[in-house]
Write a protein that holds these residues in place. Structure first.
Motif, PDB file in Angstrom:
ATOM      1  N   MET A  76       0.825  -1.213   0.000  1.00 51.90           N
ATOM      2  CA  MET A  76       0.000   0.000   0.000  1.00 51.90           C
ATOM      3  C   MET A  76       0.858   1.262   0.000  1.00 51.90           C
ATOM      4  O   MET A  76       0.502   2.261  -0.632  1.00 51.90           O
ATOM      5  N   LEU A  77       1.985   1.227   0.690  1.00 48.75           N
ATOM      6  CA  LEU A  77       2.897   2.371   0.662  1.00 48.75           C
ATOM      7  C   LEU A  77       3.534   2.528  -0.712  1.00 48.75           C
ATOM      8  O   LEU A  77       3.671   3.639  -1.225  1.00 48.75           O
ATOM      9  N   ARG A  78       3.911   1.404  -1.318  1.00 54.54           N
ATOM     10  CA  ARG A  78       4.604   1.483  -2.610  1.00 54.54           C
ATOM     11  C   ARG A  78       3.696   1.975  -3.727  1.00 54.54           C
ATOM     12  O   ARG A  78       4.150   2.708  -4.612  1.00 54.54           O
ATOM     13  N   ASP A  79       2.421   1.579  -3.705  1.00 55.10           N
ATOM     14  CA  ASP A  79       1.555   1.980  -4.823  1.00 55.10           C
ATOM     15  C   ASP A  79       0.698   3.196  -4.504  1.00 55.10           C
ATOM     16  O   ASP A  79      -0.163   3.574  -5.296  1.00 55.10           O
ATOM     17  N   GLY A  80       0.924   3.819  -3.346  1.00 56.18           N
ATOM     18  CA  GLY A  80       0.271   5.092  -3.055  1.00 56.18           C
ATOM     19  C   GLY A  80      -1.094   4.997  -2.420  1.00 56.18           C
ATOM     20  O   GLY A  80      -1.719   6.025  -2.150  1.00 56.18           O
ATOM     21  N   ARG A  81      -1.585   3.793  -2.149  1.00 53.88           N
ATOM     22  CA  ARG A  81      -2.855   3.708  -1.427  1.00 53.88           C
ATOM     23  C   ARG A  81      -2.720   4.247  -0.013  1.00 53.88           C
ATOM     24  O   ARG A  81      -3.708   4.682   0.590  1.00 53.88           O
ATOM     25  N   ALA A  82      -1.508   4.222   0.529  1.00 47.34           N
ATOM     26  CA  ALA A  82      -1.261   4.743   1.870  1.00 47.34           C
ATOM     27  C   ALA A  82      -0.028   5.644   1.848  1.00 47.34           C
ATOM     28  O   ALA A  82       0.874   5.481   1.018  1.00 47.34           O
ATOM     29  N   ASP A  83      -0.007   6.613   2.757  1.00 46.62           N
ATOM     30  CA  ASP A  83       1.137   7.507   2.918  1.00 46.62           C
ATOM     31  C   ASP A  83       2.052   7.064   4.050  1.00 46.62           C
ATOM     32  O   ASP A  83       3.245   7.403   4.068  1.00 46.62           O
ATOM     33  N   VAL A  84       1.510   6.336   5.004  1.00 45.77           N
ATOM     34  CA  VAL A  84       2.226   5.932   6.199  1.00 45.77           C
ATOM     35  C   VAL A  84       1.551   4.670   6.714  1.00 45.77           C
ATOM     36  O   VAL A  84       0.391   4.400   6.389  1.00 45.77           O
ATOM     37  N   ALA A  85       2.281   3.866   7.484  1.00 41.62           N
ATOM     38  CA  ALA A  85       1.715   2.601   7.948  1.00 41.62           C
ATOM     39  C   ALA A  85       2.280   2.241   9.306  1.00 41.62           C
ATOM     40  O   ALA A  85       3.386   2.662   9.675  1.00 41.62           O
ATOM     41  N   LEU A  86       1.507   1.464  10.053  1.00 44.47           N
ATOM     42  CA  LEU A  86       2.027   0.774  11.225  1.00 44.47           C
ATOM     43  C   LEU A  86       2.328  -0.651  10.790  1.00 44.47           C
ATOM     44  O   LEU A  86       1.440  -1.370  10.338  1.00 44.47           O
ATOM     45  N   MET A  87       3.605  -1.038  10.906  1.00 44.09           N
ATOM     46  CA  MET A  87       4.041  -2.359  10.460  1.00 44.09           C
ATOM     47  C   MET A  87       4.754  -3.061  11.600  1.00 44.09           C
ATOM     48  O   MET A  87       5.220  -2.424  12.552  1.00 44.09           O
TER      49      MET A  87
END
Length: 283
Positions: free
Chosen positions: A139-150
């Motif tokens: 999701m971060l790589r394709d732009g669906r998300a700007d930031v994530a909790l991983m």
């Protein structure tokens, strides 16, 4: 020539993934002859053979394998640029950030983060986007998300910037009436060898691992199957927040610690994102 067009990268990717010109053409909604010609033109321009063709089918060369990996990354970047640009200018009400989180994980931390950031002057709007196992990076790589909790060791942080936020243990979730639910602790071997409670199986990158346990698609399904005595699960301690009365949580004494990170693309220059990260590290 070093310039590549997104169209020809998409054409090549379809053939490289299908390993069949007919299937690739159908996937792209075009006829096969122009697709074959487009790939041949790409090979001539690059001066390399990307695909080996014979009567048995199509196979990637070493150069083709490299281009497939690079094409995926490049097309993800183009898609991400379009999505983030739309978010930046679509609403007219200021910047908006999309935060990807694994469903039901880090609930307390996420709640604290959202409340603390909302209290900051000029805070951007935050859309929380639940995801499945190991989907946040994509999701971060394709732009669906700007930031994530991983969460490591489950997620790979390669290619991203990150900050550690929380370290916790893991627990086994069992039906409340199961004999092992009364134990003070359990080991991973014990949880993995309960004859009547095979461990639930989550897909990673679209593939379910082998095993007798049920294939799980979301947390509601998992919660119900545990309550019915059909499966067990191993999850981070913080996921206690979603447990039902029909569940029991038993700490695991030998499971690796789970570290929650806030993660973002290394090239990001968003001020709102920088402030969100600063807020997270102060929690």
């Amino acid at each position: 020539m070093d310039t590549l067009e997104t169209r020809e990268l998409r054409y090549f990717m379809a053939v490289a993934e299908e390993l069949h010109f007919g299937r690739a053409a159908a996937r792209l909604g075009m006829a096969q002859p122009p697709l074959s010609r487009a790939v041949q033109r790409l090979e001539r321009r690059l001066g390399v053979t990307l695909l080996e063709r014979d009567r048995r089918g199509v196979a990637l060369t070493g150069a083709g394998t490299v281009l497939l990996d690079e094409a995926r990354a490049a097309l993800d970047a183009v898609t991400a640029a379009a999505r983030r640009t739309r978010r930046a200018g679509g609403s007219g009400s200021g910047e908006r950030l999309v935060l990807a989180v694994k469903a039901a994980a880090s609930h307390e931390l996420l709640s604290k983060l959202l409340d603390a950031y909302a209290a900051e002057p000029g805070a951007a709007g935050i859309e929380v986007l639940p995801s499945g196992i190991c989907e946040q990076g994509e999701m971060l790589r394709d732009g669906r998300a700007d930031v994530a909790l991983m969460h490591t060791p489950f997620n790979s942080l390669a290619g991203f910037d990150s900050e550690e936020l929380l370290t916790e243990g893991q627990i086994a979730i069992l039906p409340a009436g199961h004999p092992l639910a009364a134990r003070g602790t359990l080991s991973l071997d014990e949880v993995g060898d309960i004859p009547d409670l095979p461990l639930a199986r989550w897909a990673r990158h679209g593939v379910f691992p082998p095993g007798p346990g049920p294939e799980i698609h979301d947390m509601t399904q998992l919660a119900q199957l545990i309550a019915l005595g059909r499966t067990a699960a191993v999850i981070p301690e913080s996921a206690r927040a979603w447990l039902w009365a029909e569940h029991a949580a038993v700490p695991l004494n030998d499971a690796p610690a789970v570290v929650t990170h806030i993660v973002w693309p290394a090239h990001s220059r968003s001020r709102a994102l920088a402030e969100l990260i600063r807020t997270a590290t102060r929690l």
